[in-house]
Design an enzyme around this catalytic site. Structure first.
Site, PDB file in Angstrom:
ATOM      1  N   ASP A 304      69.757   9.508  63.969  1.00  0.00           N
ATOM      2  CA  ASP A 304      68.498   9.792  64.523  1.00  0.00           C
ATOM      3  C   ASP A 304      67.927   8.572  63.386  1.00  0.00           C
ATOM      4  O   ASP A 304      68.156   8.495  62.280  1.00  0.00           O
ATOM      5  CB  ASP A 304      67.968  11.324  64.204  1.00  0.00           C
TER       6      ASP A 304
HETATM    7  C1  BGC Z   1      63.307  11.835  67.235  1.00  0.00           C
HETATM    8  C2  BGC Z   1      64.241  11.071  68.144  1.00  0.00           C
HETATM    9  C3  BGC Z   1      63.948   9.733  68.570  1.00  0.00           C
HETATM   10  C4  BGC Z   1      64.148   8.968  67.790  1.00  0.00           C
HETATM   11  C5  BGC Z   1      63.651   8.208  68.038  1.00  0.00           C
HETATM   12  C6  BGC Z   1      62.664  10.537  66.181  1.00  0.00           C
HETATM   13  O1  BGC Z   1      62.212  10.810  65.661  1.00  0.00           O
HETATM   14  O2  BGC Z   1      63.650  12.554  66.215  1.00  0.00           O
HETATM   15  O3  BGC Z   1      64.657  12.148  69.624  1.00  0.00           O
HETATM   16  O4  BGC Z   1      64.674   9.013  69.606  1.00  0.00           O
HETATM   17  O5  BGC Z   1      63.118   9.328  66.700  1.00  0.00           O
HETATM   18  O6  BGC Z   1      62.291   7.581  68.492  1.00  0.00           O
END
Ligand code: BGC
Length: 758
Positions: A304
């Protein structure tokens, strides 16, 4: 792969980049490929790559286009300008970017890489396409309220059709985290509290996004996230630690991820949380043993957003290099945003801390995914200006958005059949969500625009309501001077109040954990004052999670859950409010009596002192002020019909290798047609591992005309009664099972028992 396709696109794009691509070693090698999953030419590309180029294929960063607006959706972080990012891509330091915008950006970047890079490995473009691209569908938990996985497949397909036309190859969706604590703000991104529903929606969403072939120009690769158990975060606090038994992890939390991977999702995302002391991002048990060894997952795992780097603050990694090593060796193939892989992987291999073969394996997976997406065949496959416009917000997409929104609405209460409303009644539309193009799409939208969505008053007027006054009455979290007095006056001048209250977009979603899942105090004051007029009140709740309803809101004659419904919000709510379509949604999560019950879910254990039905007794499993139950349970939702459940047909026994047919007669004795969601629950009365008081095993929607009746039959076999035994292996034990065919997890419906005989 055909040359005719390349030349067609060359004509569209101007020859330069395509000519460069056609002459490249990668293209030449792939010309021999016949579409096999891992073609030999990809191995050949791999053999020519430097360590730095390999690390670059494993580094994905937020797009710097438009001054880096993509990072606005996440914690601020600085990076290169767009030109700098393009230069990095050309130098082979980047596998692709995410949350950029549109064909123009993608074309410029891909063009530069195809012209200028050494190996001409196409970039991949990713994005958070969560519930629609330009056309916005209901937030995922709302869509789950439809209990209609096919609908979820259709909205995902439509989102892919729009997004793929805008240059997007890969979506960070579906989010399949089970959410049993409504304090957690990301409840709104998933399918609620139940593993069966979670599995069905996970699979449907993957199929919708990926379509029949990943290489199609309207297919977008799905990403199962957040692996794993992100929703079990302690006290509902986002990013917090997760401490779970392996049994609960395997029985409740893991099945939706598995269902998504089994449906063919070619990517997954490691979650931010730790599990039992080990961050998911650095957790080889999760990513090697469970995902690769047991589930045979062939695709890629991405961290993530800065998830690898965050292991430093979490106290698991010493520094960036250590974090890169731990994440990579645990099984995270690709690093998102921290740049740690680009910075450290090559050195880690040189120093012997990371085996070269492990690096090669991850690069091979990334190249294979790019190949399956058709990018080696045609790097501009999803980059087409004409298609971008033509496929955006089509009539079919808008119609689907309205249908999905109608089906997501849940009618919790309807005293005295206040609903549906007569269009001729004088309506006082009151509340912070009564009008205005705000808070319509929901908190997790990158490309949609609230200004293109239909607000409530517009929908109500378009439906033909004769007299509507609009009064805000209150802000979302702050009072409005004179607001309550104006609202009371409006209520007094009307026949009925429609009170649009709840949570703003900013109150749910990532990092929006709440300690009290109630309606904010200023809106409660408004609700109490309006109720004081004695006018009948219809509450329209806007929410991204289950709420604890209190006072005048709880006691309103009618209550509808309207979530964040997207582009067609106002029309869809009006359709249900005035009865053009009946309400058919059901809660995919429990609404407790009080916030302090959280985490609350219907499939809880009995305890040794279960509270009996009827009057309270001391020393039972209950709170001082609330029963061990939900005010509105999982599965609950009313229709405009009058539905009764009768004549249970439950045979007394299920033979070990047999099947059992369980049936009930469902009647609509009302004067309006309805769609009833008939649910099958079981309870294993005595087992070597205590079992939940109820578990959903199946459901079916039946359409019933006034006066109609239908016999609904479910079939169960022993396999559906399995659980994990004391040794964590699937087991079934003979004995007595309760079965309910019922309209919710707490309703009696019809009830019978059968014996499983060995
Ligand atoms: C979130 C993800 C997301 C990623 C990219 C993160 O903060 O937890 O769900 O896909 O950001 O935007």
């Amino acid at each position: 792969m055909t040359d005719s396709m390349i030349s067609r696109r060359a004509a569209l794009l101007g020859a330069g980049a395509i000519v460069a691509w056609s002459a490249s070693p990668a293209r030449a090698l792939l010309a021999q490929v016949d579409g096999a999953a891992l073609p030999a030419p990809i191995e050949a590309i791999l053999a020519r790559m430097t360590l730095e180029e390999k690390a670059g294929q494993l580094q994905l960063n937020a797009a710097a286009w438009s001054g880096g607006t993509a990072t606005g959706l996440n914690p601020p972080s600085s990076g290169p300008s767009f030109d700098g990012q393009v230069a990095d891509a050309v130098a082979g330091k980047l596998t692709g970017v995410f949350n950029g915008n549109g064909v123009e950006m993608a074309r410029r970047m891909q063009d530069a890489v195809m012209r200028g890079s050494r190996l001409k490995i196409p970039l991949i473009f990713a994005a958070d396409v969560i519930h629609g691209h330009r056309t916005i569908f209901p937030v995922p938990v709302a869509e789950a309220a439809s209990f209609d996985p096919d609908l979820a497949m259709r909205t995902a397909r439509m989102a892919a059709y729009e997004a793929a036309a805008a240059g997007i190859d890969w979506t960070f969706f579906p989010m399949v985290d089970i959410a049993r604590d409504q304090r957690w703000g990301r409840t709104m991104e998933g399918a609620g509290e139940d593993p069966l529903l979670g599995q069905m929606f996970a699979a449907a969403r993957v199929r919708g996004f990926q379509g029949r072939s990943l290489a199609a120009d309207d297919a977008v690769m799905a990403c199962i996230k957040h692996f794993a158990a992100y929703g079990a975060t302690e006290s509902g606090l986002d990013y917090n630690a997760v401490d779970l038994s392996e049994r609960t992890l395997r029985e409740i939390y893991l099945p939706p991820y598995k269902a998504g991977f089994d449906a063919g999702a070619m990517s997954g995302m490691a979650s931010f949380n730790e599990i039992n002391g080990v961050p998911a991002t650095g957790n080889p048990w999760l990513m090697q043993q469970v995902l690769r060894d047991e589930w045979k997952f062939p695709g890629i795992i991405v961290s993530d957003y800065t998830g690898d780097e965050e292991m430093i603050a979490a106290g698991f990694a010493k520094d960036g290099k250590d974090a890169a090593r731990l994440a990579f060796l645990a099984g995270v193939d690709m690093s998102m945003q921290s740049n740690l892989y680009a910075l450290h992987l090559a050195d880690l291999v040189r120093e012997g801390a990371v085996p070269q073969a492990t690096l090669d394996r991850s690069v091979r997976r990334v190249l294979a995914v790019k190949h399956r997406l058709g990018l080696f065949d045609d790097p501009f496959r999803r980059i087409d200006k004409t298609r971008e416009t033509a496929r955006s917000r089509t009539r079919a997409a808008i119609a689907l958005s309205r249908e999905a929104a109608q089906k997501a609405i849940v009618l919790l209460r309807n005293e005295g059949d206040l609903l549906p409303l007569d269009l001729n009644r004088r309506i006082a539309l009151i509340g912070p969500f009564a009008s205005g193009q705000h808070d319509l799409n929901g908190p997790w939208v990158v490309y949609g625009d609230n200004n293109q969505a239909v607000d409530l008053v517009t929908g109500i007027k378009a439906a033909g309501a004769r007299a509507v006054s609009v009064t805000a009455g209150s802000g979302v979290e702050e009072a409005l001077p004179g607001g309550i007095a104006a609202a009371v006056a409006a209520a007094q001048a009307a026949d009925v109040v429609v009170l649009a209250i709840g949570e703003s977009e900013g109150m749910s979603g990532e990092a929006q954990s709440r300690t009290s899942i109630t309606i904010p105090a200023p809106q409660m004051a408004l609700a109490e004052a309006v109720a004081g007029t004695g006018k009948p009140v219809v509450v329209l709740l806007k929410n991204g999670r289950g709420l604890a309803l209190e006072g005048a809101v709880r006691d309103a004659a009618a209550i509808m859950v309207t979530w964040f419904l997207g582009s067609e919000t106002g029309h869809a709510i009006a359709d249900v409010l005035f009865g053009k379509v009946g309400p058919s949604g059901r809660l995919p999560l429990s609404f407790p009596y009080e916030s302090g019950q959280e985490p609350y879910y219907y499939a809880h254990k009995a305890t040794g002192r279960p509270a009996p039905a009827g009057p309270r007794e001391p020393y039972k499993t209950q709170w001082r002020t609330a029963p061990n139950a939900a005010l509105y349970p999982f599965g609950h939702g009313l229709t405009y019909g009058k539905v009764t459940y009768a004549a249970p047909d439950v045979p007394p026994t299920l033979a070990w290798d047999g099947r059992i047919r369980l049936a009930a007669t469902i009647s609509n004795t009302g004067t309006r047609a309805c769609e009833e969601l008939v649910q099958l629950y079981i309870r294993d009365r005595v087992a070597s591992i205590t079992r939940p008081v109820r578990e959903l095993k199946a459901f079916r929607k039946v359409a019933l005309a006034p006066g109609a009746r239908e016999t609904v039959t479910f079939t169960l076999t022993r396999a559906q009664l399995e659980f994990l035994g004391q040794d964590l292996r699937p087991t079934v034990e003979p004995g007595t099972f309760d079965v309910w065919i019922a309209p919710s997890a707490q309703a009696e419906g019809v009830h019978g028992t059968f014996e499983l005989l060995r």
